[in-house]
Design a protein around this motif. Structure first.
Motif, PDB file in Angstrom:
ATOM      1  N   VAL A  21       0.848  -1.200   0.000  1.00 20.74           N
ATOM      2  CA  VAL A  21       0.000   0.000   0.000  1.00 20.74           C
ATOM      3  C   VAL A  21       0.882   1.248   0.000  1.00 20.74           C
ATOM      4  CG1 VAL A  21      -1.746   1.270   1.304  1.00 20.74           C
ATOM      5  CG2 VAL A  21      -1.911  -1.215   1.106  1.00 20.74           C
ATOM      6  N   GLY A  22       1.944   1.231   0.778  1.00 20.28           N
ATOM      7  CA  GLY A  22       2.889   2.349   0.778  1.00 20.28           C
ATOM      8  C   GLY A  22       3.589   2.509  -0.561  1.00 20.28           C
ATOM      9  N   LEU A  23       3.948   1.383  -1.181  1.00 18.83           N
ATOM     10  CA  LEU A  23       4.579   1.429  -2.498  1.00 18.83           C
ATOM     11  C   LEU A  23       3.612   2.004  -3.536  1.00 18.83           C
ATOM     12  CD1 LEU A  23       6.847   0.780  -4.481  1.00 18.83           C
ATOM     13  CD2 LEU A  23       5.931  -1.553  -4.622  1.00 18.83           C
ATOM     14  N   ALA A  24       2.361   1.559  -3.482  1.00 17.25           N
ATOM     15  CA  ALA A  24       1.355   2.076  -4.409  1.00 17.25           C
ATOM     16  C   ALA A  24       1.166   3.581  -4.224  1.00 17.25           C
ATOM     17  CB  ALA A  24       0.031   1.334  -4.222  1.00 17.25           C
ATOM     18  N   ALA A  25       1.107   4.025  -2.988  1.00 17.83           N
ATOM     19  CA  ALA A  25       0.959   5.463  -2.722  1.00 17.83           C
ATOM     20  C   ALA A  25       2.174   6.238  -3.236  1.00 17.83           C
ATOM     21  CB  ALA A  25       0.758   5.705  -1.233  1.00 17.83           C
ATOM     22  N   ALA A  26       3.368   5.699  -3.049  1.00 19.19           N
ATOM     23  CA  ALA A  26       4.577   6.366  -3.536  1.00 19.19           C
ATOM     24  C   ALA A  26       4.575   6.447  -5.064  1.00 19.19           C
ATOM     25  CB  ALA A  26       5.821   5.631  -3.049  1.00 19.19           C
ATOM     26  N   LEU A  27       4.128   5.379  -5.725  1.00 17.22           N
ATOM     27  CA  LEU A  27       4.041   5.401  -7.183  1.00 17.22           C
ATOM     28  C   LEU A  27       3.037   6.441  -7.659  1.00 17.22           C
ATOM     29  CD1 LEU A  27       4.231   1.577  -7.898  1.00 17.22           C
ATOM     30  CD2 LEU A  27       5.903   3.304  -8.611  1.00 17.22           C
ATOM     31  N   MET A  28       1.908   6.546  -6.947  1.00 20.07           N
ATOM     32  CA  MET A  28       0.902   7.535  -7.326  1.00 20.07           C
ATOM     33  C   MET A  28       1.444   8.949  -7.146  1.00 20.07           C
ATOM     34  SD  MET A  28      -1.896   8.677  -8.404  1.00 20.07           S
ATOM     35  CE  MET A  28      -3.056   7.373  -8.543  1.00 20.07           C
ATOM     36  N   LEU A  29       2.129   9.191  -6.045  1.00 26.30           N
ATOM     37  CA  LEU A  29       2.706  10.514  -5.810  1.00 26.30           C
ATOM     38  C   LEU A  29       3.788  10.844  -6.841  1.00 26.30           C
ATOM     39  CD1 LEU A  29       2.815  10.496  -1.929  1.00 26.30           C
ATOM     40  CD2 LEU A  29       1.218  11.727  -3.407  1.00 26.30           C
ATOM     41  N   ALA A  30       4.568   9.828  -7.227  1.00 27.72           N
ATOM     42  CA  ALA A  30       5.585  10.051  -8.257  1.00 27.72           C
ATOM     43  C   ALA A  30       4.933  10.367  -9.600  1.00 27.72           C
ATOM     44  CB  ALA A  30       6.484   8.823  -8.376  1.00 27.72           C
ATOM     45  N   ALA A  31       3.876   9.629  -9.941  1.00 24.47           N
ATOM     46  CA  ALA A  31       3.157   9.899 -11.190  1.00 24.47           C
ATOM     47  C   ALA A  31       2.577  11.307 -11.178  1.00 24.47           C
ATOM     48  CB  ALA A  31       2.051   8.860 -11.387  1.00 24.47           C
ATOM     49  N   THR A  32       2.064  11.718 -10.048  1.00 24.07           N
ATOM     50  CA  THR A  32       1.498  13.064  -9.920  1.00 24.07           C
ATOM     51  C   THR A  32       2.577  14.128 -10.085  1.00 24.07           C
ATOM     52  OG1 THR A  32      -0.188  12.218  -8.432  1.00 24.07           O
ATOM     53  CG2 THR A  32       0.209  14.582  -8.380  1.00 24.07           C
ATOM     54  N   ALA A  33       3.713  13.926  -9.461  1.00 30.46           N
ATOM     55  CA  ALA A  33       4.804  14.903  -9.564  1.00 30.46           C
ATOM     56  C   ALA A  33       5.300  15.020 -11.003  1.00 30.46           C
ATOM     57  CB  ALA A  33       5.951  14.505  -8.637  1.00 30.46           C
ATOM     58  N   VAL A  34       5.431  13.889 -11.684  1.00 25.61           N
ATOM     59  CA  VAL A  34       5.889  13.917 -13.074  1.00 25.61           C
ATOM     60  C   VAL A  34       4.856  14.614 -13.955  1.00 25.61           C
ATOM     61  CG1 VAL A  34       6.442  12.484 -15.079  1.00 25.61           C
ATOM     62  CG2 VAL A  34       7.369  11.901 -12.838  1.00 25.61           C
ATOM     63  N   ARG A  35       3.574  14.333 -13.716  1.00 21.86           N
ATOM     64  CA  ARG A  35       2.529  14.979 -14.521  1.00 21.86           C
ATOM     65  C   ARG A  35       2.513  16.486 -14.297  1.00 21.86           C
ATOM     66  NH1 ARG A  35       0.351  17.751 -17.199  1.00 21.86           N
ATOM     67  NH2 ARG A  35      -1.765  17.732 -18.007  1.00 21.86           N
ATOM     68  N   MET A  36       2.682  16.907 -13.070  1.00 19.25           N
ATOM     69  CA  MET A  36       2.691  18.336 -12.780  1.00 19.25           C
ATOM     70  C   MET A  36       3.919  19.021 -13.404  1.00 19.25           C
ATOM     71  SD  MET A  36      -0.053  18.992 -11.151  1.00 19.25           S
ATOM     72  CE  MET A  36       0.220  20.604 -10.477  1.00 19.25           C
TER      73      MET A  36
ATOM     74  N   LEU B 108       0.040   3.249 -14.064  1.00 18.46           N
ATOM     75  CA  LEU B 108      -0.299   1.849 -14.360  1.00 18.46           C
ATOM     76  C   LEU B 108       0.435   0.899 -13.424  1.00 18.46           C
ATOM     77  CD1 LEU B 108      -0.430   1.907 -18.234  1.00 18.46           C
ATOM     78  CD2 LEU B 108      -2.331   1.545 -16.660  1.00 18.46           C
ATOM     79  N   LEU B 109       1.679   1.196 -13.113  1.00 24.34           N
ATOM     80  CA  LEU B 109       2.429   0.373 -12.158  1.00 24.34           C
ATOM     81  C   LEU B 109       1.782   0.435 -10.782  1.00 24.34           C
ATOM     82  CD1 LEU B 109       4.829  -1.477 -11.777  1.00 24.34           C
ATOM     83  CD2 LEU B 109       6.238   0.541 -11.367  1.00 24.34           C
ATOM     84  N   PHE B 110       1.322   1.614 -10.408  1.00 29.62           N
ATOM     85  CA  PHE B 110       0.568   1.775  -9.164  1.00 29.62           C
ATOM     86  C   PHE B 110      -0.661   0.862  -9.158  1.00 29.62           C
ATOM     87  CE2 PHE B 110      -3.405   4.130  -8.184  1.00 29.62           C
ATOM     88  CZ  PHE B 110      -3.416   4.002  -6.810  1.00 29.62           C
ATOM     89  N   ALA B 111      -1.409   0.853 -10.255  1.00 26.75           N
ATOM     90  CA  ALA B 111      -2.615   0.022 -10.340  1.00 26.75           C
ATOM     91  C   ALA B 111      -2.271  -1.466 -10.299  1.00 26.75           C
ATOM     92  CB  ALA B 111      -3.391   0.357 -11.614  1.00 26.75           C
ATOM     93  N   VAL B 112      -1.155  -1.860 -10.901  1.00 25.29           N
ATOM     94  CA  VAL B 112      -0.735  -3.264 -10.872  1.00 25.29           C
ATOM     95  C   VAL B 112      -0.353  -3.673  -9.455  1.00 25.29           C
ATOM     96  CG1 VAL B 112       1.095  -4.845 -11.632  1.00 25.29           C
ATOM     97  CG2 VAL B 112      -0.073  -3.397 -13.299  1.00 25.29           C
ATOM     98  N   VAL B 113       0.411  -2.837  -8.758  1.00 24.24           N
ATOM     99  CA  VAL B 113       0.780  -3.145  -7.364  1.00 24.24           C
ATOM    100  C   VAL B 113      -0.473  -3.268  -6.511  1.00 24.24           C
ATOM    101  CG1 VAL B 113       1.902  -2.201  -5.289  1.00 24.24           C
ATOM    102  CG2 VAL B 113       3.078  -2.139  -7.492  1.00 24.24           C
ATOM    103  N   TRP B 114      -1.401  -2.345  -6.687  1.00 24.26           N
ATOM    104  CA  TRP B 114      -2.666  -2.398  -5.941  1.00 24.26           C
ATOM    105  C   TRP B 114      -3.395  -3.698  -6.237  1.00 24.26           C
ATOM    106  CZ3 TRP B 114      -7.551  -2.565  -8.162  1.00 24.26           C
ATOM    107  CH2 TRP B 114      -8.612  -2.440  -7.267  1.00 24.26           C
ATOM    108  N   GLY B 115      -3.504  -4.048  -7.506  1.00 22.31           N
ATOM    109  CA  GLY B 115      -4.212  -5.275  -7.886  1.00 22.31           C
ATOM    110  C   GLY B 115      -3.539  -6.529  -7.358  1.00 22.31           C
TER     111      GLY B 115
END
Length: 103
Positions: free
Chosen positions: A49-64, A85-92
């Motif tokens: 869950v922490g890894l997924a959150a970190a991936l989401m935050l990284a994706a957000t930072a790159v998008r911004m 997508l990697l975030f979604a795979v880790v979550w799944g």
């Protein structure tokens, strides 16, 4: 998005893609753990869950960061979508086995 109209699109991505996705995925993990009898796991912070959150935050930072770097705009969007997508795979991978098996 209303506070900075020139950066409206990245802020809308921040709000709806990152914020809503992170909210939906985090609530789904908590509810799934509670409804499958894994109350102890719902109280903890599992590393996926922490890894997924970190991936989401990284994706957000790159998008911004894509808007102010027009030379690398499409590369940044590609990287941000890959991280999402990697975030979604880790979550799944974390959540689907919990639904498929009884505790």
């Amino acid at each position: 998005a209303g506070a900075a109209p020139l950066r409206r699109i990245p802020f809308l991505h921040l709000t709806f893609v990152a914020g809503l996705a992170l909210l939906a995925f985090s609530v789904s993990v908590h509810i799934t753990c509670l409804h499958t009898g894994r109350d102890e796991l719902a109280r903890k912070n599992p590393w996926p869950v922490g890894l997924a959150a970190a991936l989401m935050l990284a994706a957000t930072a790159v998008r911004m960061a894509a808007e102010p770097l027009p030379k690398y705009y499409f590369e940044a969007l590609t990287l941000a979508s890959a991280l999402w997508l990697l975030f979604a795979v880790v979550w799944g991978l974390f959540l689907v086995p919990k639904v498929a098996k009884k505790p």
